[in-house]
Design a protein around this motif. Structure first.
Motif, PDB file in Angstrom:
ATOM      1  N   ALA A  86       0.901  -1.256   0.127  1.00 14.41           N
ATOM      2  CA  ALA A  86      -0.065  -0.163  -0.097  1.00 14.41           C
ATOM      3  C   ALA A  86       0.754   1.294  -0.109  1.00 14.41           C
ATOM      4  O   ALA A  86       0.564   2.257  -0.542  1.00 14.41           O
ATOM      5  CB  ALA A  86      -1.105   0.047   1.231  1.00 14.41           C
ATOM      6  N   THR A  87       2.015   1.197   0.764  1.00 18.86           N
ATOM      7  CA  THR A  87       2.938   2.488   0.775  1.00 18.86           C
ATOM      8  C   THR A  87       3.257   2.738  -0.392  1.00 18.86           C
ATOM      9  O   THR A  87       3.388   3.785  -1.007  1.00 18.86           O
ATOM     10  CB  THR A  87       4.033   2.038   1.665  1.00 18.86           C
ATOM     11  OG1 THR A  87       3.539   1.300   2.692  1.00 18.86           O
ATOM     12  CG2 THR A  87       4.563   3.601   2.156  1.00 18.86           C
ATOM     13  N   SER A  88       3.667   1.709  -1.438  1.00 14.97           N
ATOM     14  CA  SER A  88       4.323   1.999  -2.468  1.00 14.97           C
ATOM     15  C   SER A  88       3.229   2.429  -3.539  1.00 14.97           C
ATOM     16  O   SER A  88       3.452   3.378  -4.419  1.00 14.97           O
ATOM     17  CB  SER A  88       5.205   0.989  -3.175  1.00 14.97           C
ATOM     18  OG  SER A  88       4.488  -0.079  -3.696  1.00 14.97           O
ATOM     19  N   ASP A  89       1.880   1.884  -3.620  1.00 15.90           N
ATOM     20  CA  ASP A  89       0.768   2.571  -4.244  1.00 15.90           C
ATOM     21  C   ASP A  89       0.566   4.201  -3.869  1.00 15.90           C
ATOM     22  O   ASP A  89       0.115   4.744  -4.911  1.00 15.90           O
ATOM     23  CB  ASP A  89      -0.467   1.682  -4.257  1.00 15.90           C
ATOM     24  CG  ASP A  89      -0.345   0.673  -5.274  1.00 15.90           C
ATOM     25  OD1 ASP A  89       0.091   0.995  -6.362  1.00 15.90           O
ATOM     26  OD2 ASP A  89      -0.734  -0.746  -4.911  1.00 15.90           O
ATOM     27  N   LEU A  90       0.615   4.361  -2.758  1.00 14.69           N
ATOM     28  CA  LEU A  90       0.600   5.602  -2.229  1.00 14.69           C
ATOM     29  C   LEU A  90       1.402   6.555  -2.912  1.00 14.69           C
ATOM     30  O   LEU A  90       1.361   7.764  -3.546  1.00 14.69           O
ATOM     31  CB  LEU A  90       0.736   5.925  -0.751  1.00 14.69           C
ATOM     32  CG  LEU A  90      -0.770   5.438  -0.062  1.00 14.69           C
ATOM     33  CD1 LEU A  90      -0.779   5.349   1.523  1.00 14.69           C
ATOM     34  CD2 LEU A  90      -2.162   6.394  -0.655  1.00 14.69           C
ATOM     35  N   ALA A  91       2.839   6.021  -2.591  1.00 17.21           N
ATOM     36  CA  ALA A  91       3.921   6.920  -3.617  1.00 17.21           C
ATOM     37  C   ALA A  91       3.789   7.072  -5.236  1.00 17.21           C
ATOM     38  O   ALA A  91       3.925   7.936  -5.756  1.00 17.21           O
ATOM     39  CB  ALA A  91       5.210   6.059  -3.140  1.00 17.21           C
ATOM     40  N   CYS A  92       2.975   5.827  -5.650  1.00 18.02           N
ATOM     41  CA  CYS A  92       2.707   5.932  -7.222  1.00 18.02           C
ATOM     42  C   CYS A  92       1.700   7.104  -7.408  1.00 18.02           C
ATOM     43  O   CYS A  92       1.911   7.625  -8.331  1.00 18.02           O
ATOM     44  CB  CYS A  92       1.922   4.750  -7.409  1.00 18.02           C
ATOM     45  SG  CYS A  92       2.917   3.344  -8.011  1.00 18.02           S
TER      46      CYS A  92
END
Ligand code: ARG
Length: 577
Positions: A314-320
């Motif tokens: 989820a964190t990397s999707d938020l960064a995305c």
């Protein structure tokens, strides 16, 4: 806007407004009794307490002279208006659509920047059929968006980071880099992964090494990064092999794997903290987005940072999201990802919105899809019961198509047969995926997808090849009939002309709902209408030279629309087969 039904709607909307002001809401539909049926009079009469047939009469009076567009208008039943379009009108419209680069499809009124997240296989793991679906559907959506004038950024969010890389790198070392590269290079990604997993589960020393390796990877140790890069590049080599077989647009330049966002992960946490959204739950940093609860009705957390300090999917999707809206300035964020990730993606969207990273008109769209099933109705598996190797599946499609062509056209030269077999085999696989409503599951069925009858790629490709072959037999260049204004007389010519003019709404309909199957249905209807025309209206043996040229012009137009439509699906249209 070339769809003649839209033209009718526009013209009569004014007449309805004159009669009934803003309470009128006429809808134009295709009809069995005429080209179109307008049904607004009933609604108006109901609201005014008047007679619907009288309302329809008043509308016809208000519409005035519409003979430039309609050859007959009829009030039917309780007050429907049946419209037959004039042949001259269709001829003029068709000629102008065919002179247009986009064959009459209107461009987007506002041009957007769209980021399309699709394909996204995982390093050192075989792509599964879910990745096939994402790749094929995503590629079609990219083509549709570009066709109507949007700017599209393709994002291949490959899974190239995380704790499994500790064991994968250690296994790479044990195997020797060259041997490992070879195994991965030939596409035995699953074999490699399984062996690493086995070592991890059965050998404590290996497990310790793997854990230490994760720490080295995360701290940026040069030697470790080098080994990690080997894994990534050998895997992407295999992915590229599949992409080339599949005829999709993806290249290495589109890769934006999870690792690309590493530097943005700490800022995600910081910014969520500043926005006062971060809470601690069971030792982890989480956000509770409004409106999400679990089965017991308790708020559902999106885990941002685990207790051990590790970041999450989820964190990397938020960064995305941050990267796509802030750096790329995209306002349309499309995710072509399987249906099971719906909740994950909507939680990411909710948190991104609360944090102010996704403000309207910018928004996220989840283009979800169902499963591919085997003929047993269960998830498609190989005969041995494991994941189907995509490359092997695609090669089989080409082989089967080659056999079918050898039967249909035994005289085709070897080299050409190989090319056509590729177009048909791959086209069949892609079309069978695109032609069913994407949210549904579908059964992978060789017989059906490779059949030359029915709603299949080979049927459409064959119809296209037949259109092209008429010109070879006539000994005429297709371009030479492009200035001919078609004379539309016969009912089949009339129907074919209307269908071709509806390419505009077919493309927009597919795009607005992110539903490629709508375009497939349209192309199938086009091919069917063409077949009917071709059976009833002699082309090469037409009565007059004028009629022959006119019908050749219709064949050329039909071939262009069909080729363009197939192209938007990412499917090639051979001129001979
Ligand atoms: N790699 C993931 C998988 O195989 C799909 C990633 C989809 N994209 C995303 N931004 N989450 O399931």
């Amino acid at each position: 806007m070339s769809d003649p039904l839209h033209a009718v709607a526009e013209r009569f909307a004014q007449a309805f407004a004159t009669v009934a002001g803003d309470i009128a809401d006429p809808v134009v539909r295709p009809s069995d009794h005429a080209d179109a049926q307008i049904n607004g009079a009933l609604g108006v009469a109901k609201k005014l307490g008047s007679n619907p047939r009288q309302v329809a009469k008043d509308v016809l009076v208000a519409a005035g002279d519409v003979s430039d567009m309609c050859s007959s208008l009829e009030i039917a039943g309780p007050g429907f208006i049946n419209v037959t379009l004039s042949n001259e009108f269709l001829s003029i419209q068709l000629q102008s659509a065919m002179n247009d680069m986009h064959l009459g499809v209107h461009v987007a009124p506002t041009r957007l920047t769209a980021a399309v997240d699709y394909s996204a296989p995982n390093v050192a793991k075989e792509m599964h059929v879910g990745h096939l679906r994402s790749t094929v559907i995503g590629d079609c959506i990219v083509r549709l968006l570009e066709f109507v004038g949007h700017t599209v950024i393709r994002e291949n969010h490959i899974g190239d980071w995380g704790t499994p890389f500790g064991m994968l790198i250690e296994h790479l070392i044990d195997m020797g880099q060259d041997t490992a590269a070879q195994e991965l290079g030939v596409g035995d990604l699953d074999g490699f992964y399984r062996a690493a997993r086995n070592a991890f589960d059965s050998d404590d020393a290996f497990k310790d090494r793997a854990r230490a390796r994760v720490v080295l990877l995360q701290s940026g140790d040069a030697e470790t990064l080098h080994l990690w890069r080997t894994l990534v590049s050998e895997s992407t080599r295999y992915f590229n092999h599949v992409y080339r077989l599949l005829d999709v647009l993806l290249t290495d330049a589109d890769i934006m794997g999870e690792s690309s966002y590493n530097d943005l992960l700490a800022p995600v946490v910081e910014r969520l903290r500043e926005a006062k959204l971060l809470e601690v739950s069971d030792g982890a940093d989480v956000v509770f987005p409004a409106g999400f609860t679990n089965r017991d009705g308790h708020p559902l957390p999106l885990i941002i940072r685990k207790g051990d300090g590790g970041y999450n999917y989820a964190t990397s999707d938020l960064a995305c999201v941050i990267d796509r809206t802030e750096r790329l300035d995209a306002s349309l964020l499309i995710y072509v990802v399987g249906a099971p990730q719906a909740q994950h993606l909507s939680m990411v969207a909710a948190v991104a919105a609360q944090a102010g990273w996704l403000t309207p008109p910018a928004h996220m769209v989840h283009v979800a899809f169902g499963n591919v099933l085997g003929d047993d109705g269960k998830m498609l598996k190989s005969r041995a019961g494991d994941t189907v190797k995509l490359a092997a599946l695609l090669e089989e499609a080409v082989e089967r198509a080659a056999k079918a062509i050898a039967q249909k056209n035994p005289d085709m030269p070897e080299q050409e047969r190989a090319q056509v077999a590729h177009m048909i085999g791959i086209g069949a696989v892609k079309y069978s995926d695109l032609s069913t409503d994407r949210v549904k599951d579908y059964v992978f069925d060789w017989e059906r997808m490779l059949s030359f009858d029915g709603n299949t790629a080979p049927y459409l490709q064959y119809a296209h090849a037949r259109m092209c072959s008429i010109f070879r037999r006539a000994g005429i260049e297709r371009e030479s009939v492009r200035s001919v204004s078609p004379i539309i007389l016969e009912p089949r010519e009339h129907a074919l002309a209307i269908r071709m003019l509806q390419f505009d709404s077919a493309v927009w309909d597919a795009l607005e709902k992110y539903s490629p199957h709508r375009l497939c249905t349209y192309l199938y209807e086009l091919a069917t209408d063409f077949t009917a025309f071709y059976e009833h209206c002699p082309v090469l043996k037409a009565d007059t030279e004028e009629q022959r040229l006119s019908r050749l012009a219709l064949c050329d137009s039909a071939a262009r629309v069909l080729e363009c439509g197939l192209n938007l699906l990412g499917i090639r249209a051979p001129e001979q087969m």
